[in-house]
Design a protein around this motif. Structure first.
Motif, PDB file in Angstrom:
ATOM      1  N   ILE A   1      -0.948  -2.650   0.874  1.00 34.46           N
ATOM      2  CA  ILE A   1      -2.159  -1.737   0.997  1.00 34.46           C
ATOM      3  C   ILE A   1      -2.177  -0.788  -0.134  1.00 34.46           C
ATOM      4  O   ILE A   1      -1.232   0.156  -0.343  1.00 34.46           O
ATOM      5  N   ARG A   2      -2.974  -0.939  -0.919  1.00 32.93           N
ATOM      6  CA  ARG A   2      -3.211   0.270  -2.184  1.00 32.93           C
ATOM      7  C   ARG A   2      -3.760   1.510  -1.483  1.00 32.93           C
ATOM      8  O   ARG A   2      -4.480   1.481  -0.550  1.00 32.93           O
ATOM      9  N   GLU A   3      -3.482   2.599  -2.189  1.00 33.19           N
ATOM     10  CA  GLU A   3      -4.113   3.870  -1.853  1.00 33.19           C
ATOM     11  C   GLU A   3      -5.482   4.007  -1.990  1.00 33.19           C
ATOM     12  O   GLU A   3      -6.023   3.477  -2.855  1.00 33.19           O
ATOM     13  N   SER A   4      -6.111   4.636  -0.992  1.00 30.20           N
ATOM     14  CA  SER A   4      -7.665   4.908  -0.892  1.00 30.20           C
ATOM     15  C   SER A   4      -7.965   6.151  -0.239  1.00 30.20           C
ATOM     16  O   SER A   4      -7.194   6.772  -0.071  1.00 30.20           O
TER      17      SER A   4
ATOM     18  N   GLY B   1       2.989   6.682 -10.916  1.00 31.67           N
ATOM     19  CA  GLY B   1       2.922   5.287 -10.714  1.00 31.67           C
ATOM     20  C   GLY B   1       2.109   5.064  -9.334  1.00 31.67           C
ATOM     21  O   GLY B   1       2.418   5.862  -8.547  1.00 31.67           O
ATOM     22  N   ASN B   2       1.501   4.187  -9.458  1.00 31.81           N
ATOM     23  CA  ASN B   2       0.687   3.503  -8.116  1.00 31.81           C
ATOM     24  C   ASN B   2       1.690   3.215  -6.850  1.00 31.81           C
ATOM     25  O   ASN B   2       2.674   2.663  -7.223  1.00 31.81           O
ATOM     26  N   ILE B   3       1.358   3.460  -5.744  1.00 32.44           N
ATOM     27  CA  ILE B   3       2.100   3.170  -4.790  1.00 32.44           C
ATOM     28  C   ILE B   3       1.239   2.120  -3.597  1.00 32.44           C
ATOM     29  O   ILE B   3      -0.113   1.831  -3.693  1.00 32.44           O
ATOM     30  N   ALA B   4       2.154   1.278  -3.200  1.00 33.16           N
ATOM     31  CA  ALA B   4       1.502   0.283  -2.272  1.00 33.16           C
ATOM     32  C   ALA B   4       2.487   0.305  -0.935  1.00 33.16           C
ATOM     33  O   ALA B   4       3.620   0.101  -0.977  1.00 33.16           O
ATOM     34  N   GLU B   5       1.817   0.176   0.029  1.00 32.25           N
ATOM     35  CA  GLU B   5       2.742   0.210   1.530  1.00 32.25           C
ATOM     36  C   GLU B   5       2.594  -1.454   1.873  1.00 32.25           C
ATOM     37  O   GLU B   5       1.631  -1.924   1.709  1.00 32.25           O
ATOM     38  N   VAL B   6       3.992  -2.074   2.271  1.00 30.24           N
ATOM     39  CA  VAL B   6       4.156  -3.411   2.855  1.00 30.24           C
ATOM     40  C   VAL B   6       3.890  -3.108   4.077  1.00 30.24           C
ATOM     41  O   VAL B   6       4.664  -2.382   4.854  1.00 30.24           O
ATOM     42  N   SER B   7       3.033  -4.017   4.603  1.00 30.46           N
ATOM     43  CA  SER B   7       2.749  -3.861   5.987  1.00 30.46           C
ATOM     44  C   SER B   7       2.374  -4.993   6.683  1.00 30.46           C
ATOM     45  O   SER B   7       2.209  -5.961   5.919  1.00 30.46           O
ATOM     46  N   ALA B   8       2.394  -5.450   8.013  1.00 31.46           N
ATOM     47  CA  ALA B   8       1.813  -6.427   8.601  1.00 31.46           C
ATOM     48  C   ALA B   8       2.724  -7.572   8.132  1.00 31.46           C
ATOM     49  O   ALA B   8       2.181  -8.681   8.099  1.00 31.46           O
TER      50      ALA B   8
END
Length: 433
Positions: A109-112, A132-139
């Protein structure tokens, strides 16, 4: 509970309690001793982006069954776990398929404008300060047949995630919210760092189960892994596996342009998963409904999105759109300002400007020539001027104003405004050159 099952339960509980009494270093070494990452997985295993209705539905069903069995959600009539974040073009669902059956999945999930699931309970300030860009690892879910097979599916899926984030998703920081039972696996094997010392006792996103937040800096993780796994045999060396190994099983996304997202949700797919099969859209707040209309602001989507509130909240949230990219470029000028062209990496674009990473300061109010590679065969040449500069540790982030966009730039940005899937982008730009 049968006697044998009860005996196994108490034995497992006792073993976990004894294990928890060991020093942290010893516990981490035990976790690492179980690593078994095959550099040549079964050829029938395919790792790819879930993009069809069948693949997405199989991922959501696998996730549903795994979450229900773990107590992270109550059964849904659809038999799927589908959340609002799966509806966003900044979310990518990865899948592992064996003999054309989905056996593993996770979502990035990229930031939005809607944010991350975990930011409701964990503070990301310390992560954002590093830039730097953040992404959540989910699901994350693996089919029950493969949960005790030494990472047969999990490690290839993690490898795909690592390559995708570092090569295509333009992500520096990963964040996760995991059950306390699993946090040490992420700490010992991948070197995640906890966001906070305390456990959140009730995380609503997973049915009120406890959770721990953690983050991984992908810029510095490889060196830490190299030092820790030095001298280990290939099947127990995660540095060799993640950084040096190339898996033929991974199907690289086909991108004509250097965008950083891989949206796949057509209006039909959104309608199917979020209106017909589930009631995700019906349960949204007015603000989130407004945000969805801003994200999918095309006529084709208006009929399948939840109805807008009547008080006009959407107008107060944002007024313009920017697009995330990862385009190489260079700056030059006709005078002696630079001895040689300066390499830059454009990370965000709009109609009349862009933002770039750059390794040196750029004087303001000077017109420069920017040559930007938008894709393998598409090059834009622009007259630009630096307008904003931010010093972030070892890099500069500089904003540029475009004097007059050329035809290639105008058509490319217009295509981004007009479409939300790969097919849309290719169709809108098929006559670009």
């Amino acid at each position: 509970m049968p006697a044998l099952a009860r005996l196994r339960f108490y034995f497992s509980k006792t073993a976990r309690k004894i294990f928890s009494l060991l020093p942290q270093k010893s516990r981490h070494n035990v976790y690492r001793s179980f690593i078994d990452c095959d550099p040549e997985p079964n050829k029938r295993l395919v790792l790819k982006i879930a993009e069809t209705r069948e693949e997405l539905e199989a991922c959501f069903k696998l996730l549903h069954d795994a979450y229900v069995s773990s107590g992270f959600m109550t059964p849904d009539p659809s038999g799927m776990r589908v959340t609002l974040y799966h509806a966003l073009p900044t979310t990518t669902t990865l899948c592992a398929k064996l003999d054309d059956q989905v056996v593993g999945t996770l979502s990035l999930i990229r930031e939005s404008a809607i944010g991350f699931p975990l930011q409701h309970i964990f503070d990301l300030t310390s992560v954002r300060e590093k830039k730097g860009n953040i992404a959540e690892v989910s699901a994350l879910a693996v089919h029950r047949r493969f949960r005790r097979t030494g990472g047969t599916i999990l490690f290839p899926l993690m490898k795909f995630m690592y390559e995708y984030c570092t090569t295509f998703f333009d992500t520096r920081h990963l964040v996760i919210a995991v059950n306390p039972r699993h946090i040490e696996m992420y700490e010992s094997l991948l070197f995640f760092k906890r966001l906070a010392a305390n456990v959140v006792e009730k995380y609503d996103f997973v049915n009120g189960a406890p959770a721990i937040g953690a983050t991984l800096d992908l810029k510095h993780a490889p060196e830490k892994m190299r030092q820790t796994y030095a001298g280990k045999p290939p099947n127990r060396n995660l540095y060799h596996y993640f950084v040096e190994t190339r898996l033929a099983n991974i199907q690289i996304p086909n991108r004509r342009f250097f965008t950083t997202n891989d949206p796949v949700l057509t209006p039909d797919l959104i309608d199917y998963f979020f209106n017909q099969k589930t009631q995700v859209f019906d349960k949204l707040s007015d603000r989130k409904k407004s945000l969805l209309h801003l994200i999918y602001d095309l006529p084709a989507y208006s009929g399948i999105l939840p109805k807008l509130p009547t008080h006009g909240a959407a107008k107060k949230i944002r007024q313009h759109r920017r697009f995330s990219v990862k385009c190489p470029g260079r700056l030059s000028n006709a005078t002696t300002l630079f001895e040689k062209p300066i390499n830059i990496e454009i990370i965000e674009i709009a109609r009349f400007g862009f933002r770039a990473r750059i390794d040196r300061q750029i004087p303001a109010n000077v017109w420069l020539t920017a040559t930007v590679r938008l894709g393998l065969n598409e090059v834009s040449r622009l007259t630009v001027q630096a307008v904003q500069e931010i010093d972030a540790n070892d890099q500069y982030y500089c904003g540029f104003r475009i004097g007059e966009p050329d035809l290639v730039w105008r058509k490319f940005v217009s295509a981004l405004y007009e479409g939300h899937t790969h097919q849309d982008l290719d169709q809108a730009t098929k006559f670009l050159t």
